[in-house]
Scaffold this motif. Structure first.
Motif, short mmCIF file in Angstrom:
data_model
loop_
_atom_site.label_atom_id
_atom_site.label_comp_id
_atom_site.label_asym_id
_atom_site.label_seq_id
_atom_site.Cartn_x
_atom_site.Cartn_y
_atom_site.Cartn_z
N LYS A 21 0.94 -1.16 0.14
CA LYS A 21 0.01 0.00 -0.16
C LYS A 21 1.04 1.18 -0.08
O LYS A 21 0.27 2.29 -0.54
CB LYS A 21 -0.94 0.07 1.29
N LEU A 22 2.12 1.21 0.46
CA LEU A 22 3.18 2.32 0.46
C LEU A 22 3.83 2.53 -0.86
O LEU A 22 4.58 3.35 -1.15
CB LEU A 22 4.13 2.27 1.68
N THR B 160 3.84 -2.10 -7.97
CA THR B 160 5.28 -2.54 -7.45
C THR B 160 5.79 -3.88 -8.35
O THR B 160 5.05 -4.54 -8.56
CB THR B 160 5.13 -3.07 -5.91
N ILE B 161 6.90 -3.63 -8.86
CA ILE B 161 7.64 -4.97 -9.58
C ILE B 161 8.26 -5.80 -8.40
O ILE B 161 9.02 -5.68 -7.76
CB ILE B 161 8.67 -4.33 -10.44
N PRO B 162 7.73 -7.11 -8.62
CA PRO B 162 7.98 -8.12 -7.69
C PRO B 162 9.55 -8.82 -8.45
O PRO B 162 9.61 -8.84 -9.57
CB PRO B 162 7.03 -9.23 -7.84
N VAL B 163 10.16 -9.09 -7.35
CA VAL B 163 12.00 -9.59 -7.91
C VAL B 163 12.10 -10.94 -6.99
O VAL B 163 11.84 -11.09 -5.99
CB VAL B 163 12.88 -8.53 -7.35
N GLY C 231 11.82 -11.28 7.75
CA GLY C 231 10.61 -11.59 6.83
C GLY C 231 9.29 -10.65 7.35
O GLY C 231 8.33 -10.70 6.64
N LEU C 232 9.25 -10.05 8.33
CA LEU C 232 8.29 -9.19 8.79
C LEU C 232 8.64 -7.96 8.93
O LEU C 232 9.52 -7.53 9.81
CB LEU C 232 7.85 -9.93 10.12
N LYS C 233 8.14 -6.94 8.17
CA LYS C 233 8.56 -5.50 7.87
C LYS C 233 7.61 -4.70 9.05
O LYS C 233 6.45 -4.84 9.06
CB LYS C 233 8.58 -5.06 6.79
N ASP C 234 8.55 -3.68 9.53
CA ASP C 234 7.64 -2.72 10.44
C ASP C 234 7.09 -1.64 9.58
O ASP C 234 7.69 -0.98 9.07
CB ASP C 234 8.72 -2.03 11.32
N VAL C 235 5.78 -1.67 9.55
CA VAL C 235 5.08 -1.07 8.53
C VAL C 235 5.15 0.39 8.73
O VAL C 235 5.25 1.29 7.78
CB VAL C 235 3.50 -1.34 8.20
N GLN C 236 5.02 0.79 9.91
CA GLN C 236 5.22 2.25 10.48
C GLN C 236 6.69 2.63 9.86
O GLN C 236 6.79 3.85 9.51
CB GLN C 236 4.88 2.53 11.61
N GLU C 237 7.64 1.92 10.02
CA GLU C 237 9.24 2.37 9.76
C GLU C 237 9.04 2.67 8.04
O GLU C 237 9.68 3.55 7.66
CB GLU C 237 10.04 1.27 10.02
N VAL C 238 8.45 1.75 7.50
CA VAL C 238 8.51 1.75 6.09
C VAL C 238 7.67 2.88 5.44
O VAL C 238 8.35 3.57 4.45
CB VAL C 238 8.10 0.38 5.36
N ARG C 239 6.75 3.03 6.17
CA ARG C 239 5.68 4.39 5.85
C ARG C 239 6.69 5.75 6.08
O ARG C 239 6.59 6.36 5.23
CB ARG C 239 4.66 4.47 6.61
N GLU C 240 7.45 5.77 6.95
CA GLU C 240 8.05 6.93 7.26
C GLU C 240 9.38 7.24 6.32
O GLU C 240 9.55 8.19 5.86
CB GLU C 240 8.90 6.87 8.72
N SER D 254 8.94 5.98 3.29
CA SER D 254 8.27 6.32 1.88
C SER D 254 7.99 7.83 1.90
O SER D 254 7.96 8.49 0.90
CB SER D 254 6.98 5.41 1.83
N GLU D 255 7.70 8.43 3.00
CA GLU D 255 7.25 9.78 3.15
C GLU D 255 8.65 10.66 3.07
O GLU D 255 8.36 11.68 2.25
CB GLU D 255 6.73 10.14 4.46
N ILE D 256 9.65 10.28 3.30
CA ILE D 256 10.96 11.05 3.36
C ILE D 256 11.35 11.20 1.75
O ILE D 256 11.59 12.05 1.08
CB ILE D 256 12.06 10.51 4.14
N LEU D 257 11.22 9.93 0.97
CA LEU D 257 11.79 9.66 -0.25
C LEU D 257 10.64 10.44 -1.07
O LEU D 257 10.84 10.78 -2.11
CB LEU D 257 11.49 8.12 -0.75
#
Length: 205
Positions: free
Chosen positions: A19-20, A51-54, A188-197, A199-202
């Protein structure tokens, strides 16, 4: 700046990260990895609309990768082993885009590289470990890379060093930034809030 989240495995977590809208998402088919998805895993393409899966591999036979790409649903591969040019060419002939990962600890590791892969990925060298070290290498080493192929920067990337990595992209031909263990709750389990932050910076750049 394009970005990639690698080492996805859990379906609900994959959906939340998707979703990010990362540009790429990596799924690992290497039994030795704690992020191994399993041979019967099929990438949930309905979640990855932007998103492109790899598919990520270590010294796997070319025919096996091609067969799995058709079954699992990826057209990009990331190779972390000792794959030769002829193997990379065979994968490209089959219609796959190839990222060749290079473990880096000194300038010699990025010198005199082949033009065969579509992209390189530079990650931190740590013994026999092929990615997922959670450590960054000395980015000054990148000055020795003269091949000209765009590359993906990996190895210990996090929110804390993201601005520095973005600045680095103004100097080198960085295609994307790759996030893995530094944004995890567990393997194998991502911290969604960390990834969201992240994504916002990028998005600001």
């Amino acid at each position: 700046m394009k970005w990639k989240v690698c080492g996805m495995r859990e379906m609900e977590n994959t959906q939340e990260v998707a979703k990010l809208k990362p540009d790429y998402m990596g799924f690992i088919w290497a039994e030795a990895s704690p992020r191994y998805v399993g041979e019967d895993f099929v990438i949930p393409l309905e979640m990855l609309r932007e998103t492109i899966p790899v598919g990520v591999f270590v010294n796997r036979a070319v025919d096996s990768i091609i067969d799995l790409s058709r079954k699992a649903g990826f057209t990009w591969v990331q190779l972390h082993g000792e794959e030769k040019d002829e193997e990379i060419l065979a994968l490209k002939k089959a219609g796959l885009t190839v990222i060749k990962a290079i473990s880096v600890s000194d300038p010699q590791d990025v010198k005199d590289l082949s033009l065969t892969p579509d992209f390189y990925l530079f990650d931190t060298k740590k013994g026999q470990q092929t990615g997922g070290t959670g450590q960054r290498f000395d980015w000054d080493i990148l000055a020795a890379y003269t091949v000209g192929k765009p590359f993906i920067l990996a190895g210990g990337l996090s929110k804390e060093n993201l601005e520095e990595a973005i600045e680095l992209s103004k100097k080198y031909s960085i295609h994307a930034l790759d996030f893995n263990s530094k944004v995890e709750i567990k393997a194998g389990l991502k911290d969604v809030q960390e990834v969201r932050e992240i994504s916002e910076i990028l998005a600001e750049h």
